[in-house]
Design a protein around this motif. Sequence first.
Motif, PDB file in Angstrom:
ATOM      1  N   VAL A  63       0.721  -1.048  -0.046  1.00 59.66           N
ATOM      2  CA  VAL A  63      -0.034   0.248  -0.114  1.00 59.66           C
ATOM      3  C   VAL A  63       0.890   1.247  -0.161  1.00 59.66           C
ATOM      4  O   VAL A  63       0.454   2.239  -0.552  1.00 59.66           O
ATOM      5  CB  VAL A  63      -1.011  -0.021   1.117  1.00 59.66           C
ATOM      6  CG1 VAL A  63      -1.607   1.229   1.329  1.00 59.66           C
ATOM      7  CG2 VAL A  63      -2.097  -1.165   1.218  1.00 59.66           C
ATOM      8  N   GLY A  64       2.153   1.130   0.728  1.00 59.65           N
ATOM      9  CA  GLY A  64       2.737   2.200   0.775  1.00 59.65           C
ATOM     10  C   GLY A  64       3.506   2.421  -0.493  1.00 59.65           C
ATOM     11  O   GLY A  64       3.567   3.694  -0.904  1.00 59.65           O
ATOM     12  N   VAL A  65       3.957   1.535  -1.144  1.00 57.18           N
ATOM     13  CA  VAL A  65       4.414   1.439  -2.524  1.00 57.18           C
ATOM     14  C   VAL A  65       3.458   2.412  -3.631  1.00 57.18           C
ATOM     15  O   VAL A  65       4.019   3.078  -4.408  1.00 57.18           O
ATOM     16  CB  VAL A  65       4.823  -0.097  -3.044  1.00 57.18           C
ATOM     17  CG1 VAL A  65       5.144   0.385  -4.549  1.00 57.18           C
ATOM     18  CG2 VAL A  65       5.925  -0.581  -2.320  1.00 57.18           C
ATOM     19  N   TYR A  66       2.164   1.933  -3.342  1.00 52.20           N
ATOM     20  CA  TYR A  66       1.292   2.387  -4.171  1.00 52.20           C
ATOM     21  C   TYR A  66       1.040   4.135  -4.038  1.00 52.20           C
ATOM     22  O   TYR A  66       1.139   4.887  -4.982  1.00 52.20           O
ATOM     23  CB  TYR A  66      -0.339   1.772  -4.175  1.00 52.20           C
ATOM     24  CG  TYR A  66      -1.213   2.570  -4.947  1.00 52.20           C
ATOM     25  CD1 TYR A  66      -1.239   2.035  -6.312  1.00 52.20           C
ATOM     26  CD2 TYR A  66      -1.954   3.498  -4.244  1.00 52.20           C
ATOM     27  CE1 TYR A  66      -2.374   2.786  -7.125  1.00 52.20           C
ATOM     28  CE2 TYR A  66      -2.965   4.174  -5.242  1.00 52.20           C
ATOM     29  CZ  TYR A  66      -3.350   3.702  -6.553  1.00 52.20           C
ATOM     30  OH  TYR A  66      -4.009   4.305  -7.256  1.00 52.20           O
ATOM     31  N   PHE A  67       0.853   4.476  -2.912  1.00 55.40           N
ATOM     32  CA  PHE A  67       0.866   5.845  -2.386  1.00 55.40           C
ATOM     33  C   PHE A  67       2.133   6.569  -2.671  1.00 55.40           C
ATOM     34  O   PHE A  67       2.201   7.939  -2.560  1.00 55.40           O
ATOM     35  CB  PHE A  67       0.253   6.034  -1.084  1.00 55.40           C
ATOM     36  CG  PHE A  67      -1.035   5.668  -1.082  1.00 55.40           C
ATOM     37  CD1 PHE A  67      -2.088   6.738  -1.696  1.00 55.40           C
ATOM     38  CD2 PHE A  67      -1.655   4.465  -0.710  1.00 55.40           C
ATOM     39  CE1 PHE A  67      -3.386   6.240  -1.635  1.00 55.40           C
ATOM     40  CE2 PHE A  67      -3.101   4.079  -0.499  1.00 55.40           C
ATOM     41  CZ  PHE A  67      -4.027   4.968  -1.044  1.00 55.40           C
ATOM     42  N   THR A  68       3.288   6.029  -2.608  1.00 49.98           N
ATOM     43  CA  THR A  68       4.568   6.674  -3.004  1.00 49.98           C
ATOM     44  C   THR A  68       4.536   7.590  -4.153  1.00 49.98           C
ATOM     45  O   THR A  68       5.348   8.474  -4.108  1.00 49.98           O
ATOM     46  CB  THR A  68       5.873   5.867  -2.882  1.00 49.98           C
ATOM     47  OG1 THR A  68       5.674   5.023  -1.690  1.00 49.98           O
ATOM     48  CG2 THR A  68       7.069   6.544  -3.042  1.00 49.98           C
ATOM     49  N   ARG A  69       3.755   7.312  -5.123  1.00 50.00           N
ATOM     50  CA  ARG A  69       3.788   7.715  -6.431  1.00 50.00           C
ATOM     51  C   ARG A  69       3.344   9.211  -6.226  1.00 50.00           C
ATOM     52  O   ARG A  69       3.527  10.325  -7.002  1.00 50.00           O
ATOM     53  CB  ARG A  69       2.732   7.390  -7.567  1.00 50.00           C
ATOM     54  CG  ARG A  69       1.352   7.182  -7.076  1.00 50.00           C
ATOM     55  CD  ARG A  69       0.287   6.523  -8.117  1.00 50.00           C
ATOM     56  NE  ARG A  69       0.857   5.195  -7.769  1.00 50.00           N
ATOM     57  CZ  ARG A  69       0.237   4.262  -8.841  1.00 50.00           C
ATOM     58  NH1 ARG A  69      -0.670   4.791  -9.634  1.00 50.00           N
ATOM     59  NH2 ARG A  69       0.379   2.964  -8.565  1.00 50.00           N
ATOM     60  N   TYR A  70       2.711   9.683  -5.176  1.00 48.76           N
ATOM     61  CA  TYR A  70       2.245  11.142  -4.693  1.00 48.76           C
ATOM     62  C   TYR A  70       2.988  11.913  -4.013  1.00 48.76           C
ATOM     63  O   TYR A  70       2.884  13.166  -3.860  1.00 48.76           O
ATOM     64  CB  TYR A  70       0.669  10.865  -4.111  1.00 48.76           C
ATOM     65  CG  TYR A  70      -0.240  10.270  -4.784  1.00 48.76           C
ATOM     66  CD1 TYR A  70      -0.747  10.568  -6.075  1.00 48.76           C
ATOM     67  CD2 TYR A  70      -0.735   8.882  -4.483  1.00 48.76           C
ATOM     68  CE1 TYR A  70      -1.597  10.035  -6.756  1.00 48.76           C
ATOM     69  CE2 TYR A  70      -1.894   8.219  -5.308  1.00 48.76           C
ATOM     70  CZ  TYR A  70      -2.313   8.755  -6.354  1.00 48.76           C
ATOM     71  OH  TYR A  70      -3.117   8.149  -7.166  1.00 48.76           O
ATOM     72  N   SER A 119       8.792  14.582  -3.718  1.00 53.14           N
ATOM     73  CA  SER A 119      10.063  14.426  -4.187  1.00 53.14           C
ATOM     74  C   SER A 119      10.819  13.125  -3.108  1.00 53.14           C
ATOM     75  O   SER A 119       9.996  12.777  -2.273  1.00 53.14           O
ATOM     76  CB  SER A 119      10.941  15.572  -3.908  1.00 53.14           C
ATOM     77  OG  SER A 119      10.894  15.865  -2.420  1.00 53.14           O
ATOM     78  N   GLY A 120      11.813  12.946  -3.398  1.00 52.03           N
ATOM     79  CA  GLY A 120      12.491  11.765  -2.510  1.00 52.03           C
ATOM     80  C   GLY A 120      11.813  10.102  -2.667  1.00 52.03           C
ATOM     81  O   GLY A 120      11.960   9.647  -1.796  1.00 52.03           O
ATOM     82  N   ARG A 121      11.124   9.947  -3.687  1.00 57.55           N
ATOM     83  CA  ARG A 121      10.316   8.775  -4.087  1.00 57.55           C
ATOM     84  C   ARG A 121      11.595   7.584  -4.085  1.00 57.55           C
ATOM     85  O   ARG A 121      10.890   6.533  -3.438  1.00 57.55           O
ATOM     86  CB  ARG A 121       9.476   8.915  -5.258  1.00 57.55           C
ATOM     87  CG  ARG A 121       8.475   9.718  -4.930  1.00 57.55           C
ATOM     88  CD  ARG A 121       7.314   9.736  -6.212  1.00 57.55           C
ATOM     89  NE  ARG A 121       8.032  10.014  -7.535  1.00 57.55           N
ATOM     90  CZ  ARG A 121       7.842  11.128  -8.161  1.00 57.55           C
ATOM     91  NH1 ARG A 121       7.173  11.977  -7.371  1.00 57.55           N
ATOM     92  NH2 ARG A 121       8.452  11.433  -9.193  1.00 57.55           N
ATOM     93  N   GLY A 122      12.613   7.653  -4.583  1.00 55.07           N
ATOM     94  CA  GLY A 122      13.528   6.744  -4.643  1.00 55.07           C
ATOM     95  C   GLY A 122      13.884   5.999  -3.366  1.00 55.07           C
ATOM     96  O   GLY A 122      13.693   4.813  -3.437  1.00 55.07           O
ATOM     97  N   PRO A 123      14.380   6.610  -2.344  1.00 60.37           N
ATOM     98  CA  PRO A 123      14.641   6.057  -1.089  1.00 60.37           C
ATOM     99  C   PRO A 123      13.453   5.480  -0.391  1.00 60.37           C
ATOM    100  O   PRO A 123      13.584   4.236   0.252  1.00 60.37           O
ATOM    101  CB  PRO A 123      15.042   7.304  -0.324  1.00 60.37           C
ATOM    102  CG  PRO A 123      15.919   8.299  -1.256  1.00 60.37           C
ATOM    103  CD  PRO A 123      14.703   8.092  -2.351  1.00 60.37           C
ATOM    104  N   VAL A 124      12.139   5.978  -0.757  1.00 59.80           N
ATOM    105  CA  VAL A 124      11.004   5.513  -0.070  1.00 59.80           C
ATOM    106  C   VAL A 124      10.698   4.067  -0.605  1.00 59.80           C
ATOM    107  O   VAL A 124      10.332   2.966  -0.085  1.00 59.80           O
ATOM    108  CB  VAL A 124       9.810   6.447  -0.279  1.00 59.80           C
ATOM    109  CG1 VAL A 124       8.619   5.482   0.363  1.00 59.80           C
ATOM    110  CG2 VAL A 124      10.151   7.646   0.562  1.00 59.80           C
ATOM    111  N   TYR A 125      10.636   4.286  -2.142  1.00 61.54           N
ATOM    112  CA  TYR A 125      10.610   2.522  -2.879  1.00 61.54           C
ATOM    113  C   TYR A 125      11.562   1.718  -2.305  1.00 61.54           C
ATOM    114  O   TYR A 125      11.350   0.317  -2.121  1.00 61.54           O
ATOM    115  CB  TYR A 125      10.759   3.254  -4.327  1.00 61.54           C
ATOM    116  CG  TYR A 125       9.436   3.469  -5.080  1.00 61.54           C
ATOM    117  CD1 TYR A 125       8.312   2.846  -5.043  1.00 61.54           C
ATOM    118  CD2 TYR A 125       9.271   4.678  -5.836  1.00 61.54           C
ATOM    119  CE1 TYR A 125       7.160   3.175  -5.715  1.00 61.54           C
ATOM    120  CE2 TYR A 125       8.539   5.199  -6.189  1.00 61.54           C
ATOM    121  CZ  TYR A 125       7.095   4.379  -6.359  1.00 61.54           C
ATOM    122  OH  TYR A 125       5.905   5.176  -6.981  1.00 61.54           O
ATOM    123  N   ALA A 126      12.827   2.164  -2.334  1.00 59.23           N
ATOM    124  CA  ALA A 126      13.737   1.142  -1.952  1.00 59.23           C
ATOM    125  C   ALA A 126      13.695   0.543  -0.390  1.00 59.23           C
ATOM    126  O   ALA A 126      13.877  -0.599  -0.059  1.00 59.23           O
ATOM    127  CB  ALA A 126      15.101   1.845  -2.008  1.00 59.23           C
TER     128      ALA A 126
END
Length: 624
Positions: free
Chosen positions: A214-221, A224-231
């Motif tokens: 779920v967190g991966v899905y909402f990270t698109r919004y 900035s800084g989406r890369g570290p969150v995805y990882a």
Amino acid sequence: MADLTVVERSPDPESPGPRTEREPSIADRIRNLGANRTGALLLLFGTVVAVAWANLSFESYHDLWETHFTVGVGDLQLDFTLHALVNDALMAVFFFTVGLEVRREFAIGELTTWSRAVVPVVVAVAGLVVPSVLYVLVSRGSGYEYAWGIVISTDTAFLVGALALIGPRAQAGLRIFLLALAVVDDIGALSIIALVYTESFDPLPLVVAAIGLVGVYFTRYAPSGRGPVYATLAIIVWFAFLASGVHPTLAGVAIALLVPVYRPSRRDVEHALGLARMFRQSPNSEYARAAANGLRESISINERLQSAYAPYVAYVILPVFALANAGVQLNGEILAAALRSPVAWGIVAGLVVGKIVAIFGSATILRVLRVGEFGPGLTADRLAGGGALCGIGFTISLFIVDLAIDDPGVQNEARVGVLAASVLACALATVIFRISDATHPVREVGRTLVRPVDPRRDHVFGPADAPLTLVEYADFQCAFCSKTSGAIEEVQRELGDRVRYVWRHAPLVRYHPNAVAAAEASEAAALQGQFFAYERSLFADQEHQLPSDLVRRASELGLDVERFEADLASPGVAARVRDDMVDAETMNITTAPTFFVNGQRHTGPHDAQSLIRALEQTAPAGTR
């Protein structure tokens, strides 16, 4: 990245003449997953090294991959072997790229509509079922019928590489068909791994995995800084899958399916262009960073990740996987055991016989029933060769060997079967393709129009039932195509209702970087009934074909601009242009304009009188 070049280069309308080479752009994205000959050769090299190493010193080979190491803090520790690290962690990245490709194909690729998807979907399902049934029948009584998953999947990396090495001439249509098939094949294989080859299951960690997804899905919004969150979320989800008993590589697929994919929007491209201009006018680190971010953000996260990970998958992960898993001893005793093994023979039968029977047979049935769309060049011999090539089941086959079989001796026999089947499948495909090329000499390729004119699909000017037909494959940025448009008008004036003129796209993107964007814009205009008006507008000003120019033209022609922009970003419009480009590659069209008069390729001058004479001379009997 094809759309990105629109903002980085300007058209070259003063090119000295028709080009003799065309960018192989029909699929710039054509599965960078193991992407080409180099990736396939590295995979083959890893296999050969593994086999040679295992036969020269099996102890050192075994001991290296069974080396243990521990990762953790305090009481929380995980113990891995090097072999498990490759199969569980590195292969999660491989399956992640597979998931990205699956997501892309269903969102904006070949599988966006049922009419386009039905053939590869049905053929792929047959390619999963028939080999499995054959394996079970041949291996019956061995006690390892449960290992039928070994024969279900085609190795996409080897498929692409082998097609480049041994495939037939003019293979664009076959290539796209096989790659769409491979996507569906991968979905089936991944589902079977999840549902059939999960031995122990603890649902509680999957709750953590679900929260992470779920967190991966909402990270698109995130701004900035989406890369570290995805990882970070990817690592959490991977560990949760590992703890649950579901094979952790499937975490890669689950994450990839939630990563957004879309075609670049005009506003994002224009914004990136503006930032690049600011940097050019005032080069400093702040503007450089802003321009780089703008360019990156104009492309979907899915495609950025594919571009980033594809080289590592092709040149590192898959060769290392082969090195870790293909090490089978080939002494007389083991080969004799494999020759007597119903498991090995079941694998050979499933992959070599089952795949070609399933793919060629189901495709033939669909064609007879007129179900779905078959692209140009998908003749019976090409489908047979492609079906044979799909018998290369290397990567996932070896992967499932470890999941489905626990006896080391039987594992050895199964690996021999996989290697033998892959070699035999490649050899069989080579023979079929060489026969195909021999029966279709080079001089005959492209002499006849591969896709008949269809008034429901094509852009036709003139009566649909006119006795004479002139088809042009052309490029909106080509100066020669612009000049030829006057000759076309003269042909139409002289022949009147006796001729119908058909435009098809063949953008020379190496030399005209905006040509594909212009072609897609013309298709968006066609959806509002203004294709030829938009065509004339493009030819009238070939120097200005950036995204803002394309939208401005739509406004000047009185089109619904909001609808135009939406259509311009739609997968249907892109597919329509891509279909013509596949036609062009199939017929070996390397220059623009290229004409077909009454279905036959025109090789003479392009002036009006020459075209009229060619049309009259090749006119059907009774219409001259």
